[in-house]
Design a protein around this motif. Structure first.
Motif, mmCIF file in Angstrom:
data_model
loop_
_atom_site.group_PDB
_atom_site.id
_atom_site.type_symbol
_atom_site.label_atom_id
_atom_site.label_comp_id
_atom_site.label_asym_id
_atom_site.label_seq_id
_atom_site.Cartn_x
_atom_site.Cartn_y
_atom_site.Cartn_z
ATOM 1 N N PHE A 1 2.268 -3.493 20.319
ATOM 2 C CA PHE A 1 2.405 -3.312 21.763
ATOM 3 C C PHE A 1 1.780 -4.461 22.551
ATOM 4 O O PHE A 1 0.813 -5.087 22.120
ATOM 5 N N ARG B 1 7.081 -2.870 23.602
ATOM 6 C CA ARG B 1 7.054 -2.889 22.144
ATOM 7 C C ARG B 1 8.250 -3.720 21.676
ATOM 8 O O ARG B 1 9.400 -3.323 21.887
ATOM 9 N N VAL C 1 8.297 0.766 26.801
ATOM 10 C CA VAL C 1 8.009 2.127 26.365
ATOM 11 C C VAL C 1 7.877 2.995 27.613
ATOM 12 O O VAL C 1 7.135 2.648 28.548
ATOM 13 N N LYS D 1 3.344 8.608 22.237
ATOM 14 C CA LYS D 1 4.148 7.434 22.589
ATOM 15 C C LYS D 1 3.675 6.144 21.908
ATOM 16 O O LYS D 1 4.440 5.190 21.835
ATOM 17 N N ILE D 2 2.429 6.125 21.421
ATOM 18 C CA ILE D 2 1.936 4.867 20.845
ATOM 19 C C ILE D 2 1.452 4.994 19.409
ATOM 20 O O ILE D 2 1.313 3.964 18.728
#
Length: 239
Positions: free
Chosen positions: A143, A154, A159, A211-212
Motif C-alpha cells: 500500500f 494498492r 482502495v 480492507k488492508i
C-alpha cells in the motif's frame, strides 16, 4: 514525529485575573504560557515566539476575537480555542466559520479548557504528520497512502475507504510501532467530546482491517496489544 513537548500557549483575554489563572494552571500542567490583553499585544507575543495554540477571547477591546482569528488564519494554521461569555449558537458558528478550531463558553472549568487544548494539539500533530508525509507518501506492505489525494492505493489502484477509515489509518501511520490507546485514538479523531465507554474505535479498526489485512482475523499491520490499545506495524509480517 514525536508529540509536542512543553507546548507554548498564547492566552489572549482582557481579564488579567483570568490570564493569571490560566498561566498558573497551564504552567503547572507542563505548558509554557504567554499572555496578552488585546490584539496589539497578541501580535507582539505571536511574533516573538510562534505558539502551538492560542486561547483567544471573543470580546476584546479594540479589534475583537473574530477579526483577529481571520487575520491569524491568513498567515498561520495555529490551533485556536475561542472563549466567550456569550454562549449563543450563532456566536459559536461564526467563530468556527472564520477559523477557530474549538469554542468554549465562559464560565468554564480549567480542567475542561486543559482537555480541549490537549485534544487540539493532538489533532494538530496528526495534521502536521500528514502534511510532512505528503511529499513522500508513506508505504506499508503493498500500500501507498496518498495524503494529498486522501486515498489509499494498492498497486496504483485506489482502495475504497470511508472518511472514518482514512482518518484512522492516517493516525496509525503517523505513529508507527507505537501503542495507541483507545482514548488517544478517540482524541486524535474526534477531539474532546466523547463517551468514556465509547467502543467505536474497535469497530473502526475491524472495518479497516478487512480492507488492508491479508487475513483480517490474524492482523499483521494493525495489531491489538491486550489491555493497552493498537499498534501499527508498517512491516506487517516481515521480520
Amino acid at each position: 514525529m514525536n508529540a509536542v513537548t512543553n507546548p507554548h500557549i498564547l492566552v489572549v483575554d482582557d481579564d488579567p485575573d483570568l490570564r493569571d489563572l490560566l498561566a498558573t494552571y497551564l504552567g503547572a500542567n507542563g505548558f509554557a504560557v504567554a499572555s496578552a490583553g488585546d490584539g496589539a499585544a497578541m501580535w507582539v507575543a505571536f511574533n516573538e515566539r510562534l505558539p502551538n495554540a492560542i486561547v483567544l477571547d471573543l470580546m476584546l477591546p479594540g479589534e475583537d476575537g473574530l477579526s483577529l482569528t481571520r487575520a491569524l488564519r491568513a498567515k498561520s494554521s495555529v490551533p485556536i480555542l475561542m472563549l466567550s461569555a456569550r454562549g449563543e449558537e450563532l456566536d459559536r458558528v461564526i467563530g468556527l466559520e472564520v477559523g477557530a478550531d474549538d469554542y468554549l463558553a465562559k464560565p468554564f472549568g480549567p480542567r475542561e479548557l486543559l482537555a480541549r487544548l490537549r485534544a487540539l494539539l493532538r489533532r494538530s500533530h496528526v495534521l502536521e504528520a500528514e502534511s510532512a508525509a505528503a511529499a513522500a507518501p508513506p508505504r506499508f506492505g503493498p500500500f501507498a497512502l496518498d495524503t494529498l489525494g486522501h486515498r489509499l492505493l494498492r498497486g496504483g489502484q485506489e482502495v475504497a475507504l470511508t472518511s472514518a477509515d482514512y482518518e484512522l489509518l492516517v493516525a496509525l501511520v503517523a505513529h508507527p510501532n507505537r501503542v495507541l490507546s483507545r482514548d488517544t485514538l478517540v482524541d486524535m479523531l474526534r477531539g474532546y467530546e466523547r463517551d468514556p465507554f465509547d467502543r467505536s474505535i474497535d469497530n473502526r479498526v475491524t472495518r479497516l482491517r478487512r480492507k488492508i489485512e491479508p487475513e483480517p482475523a490474524a492482523p499483521v499491520f494493525i495489531r491489538t496489544v491486550r489491555g493497552e490499545g493498537y499498534l501499527f506495524n508498517p512491516r506487517g509480517g516481515q521480520p
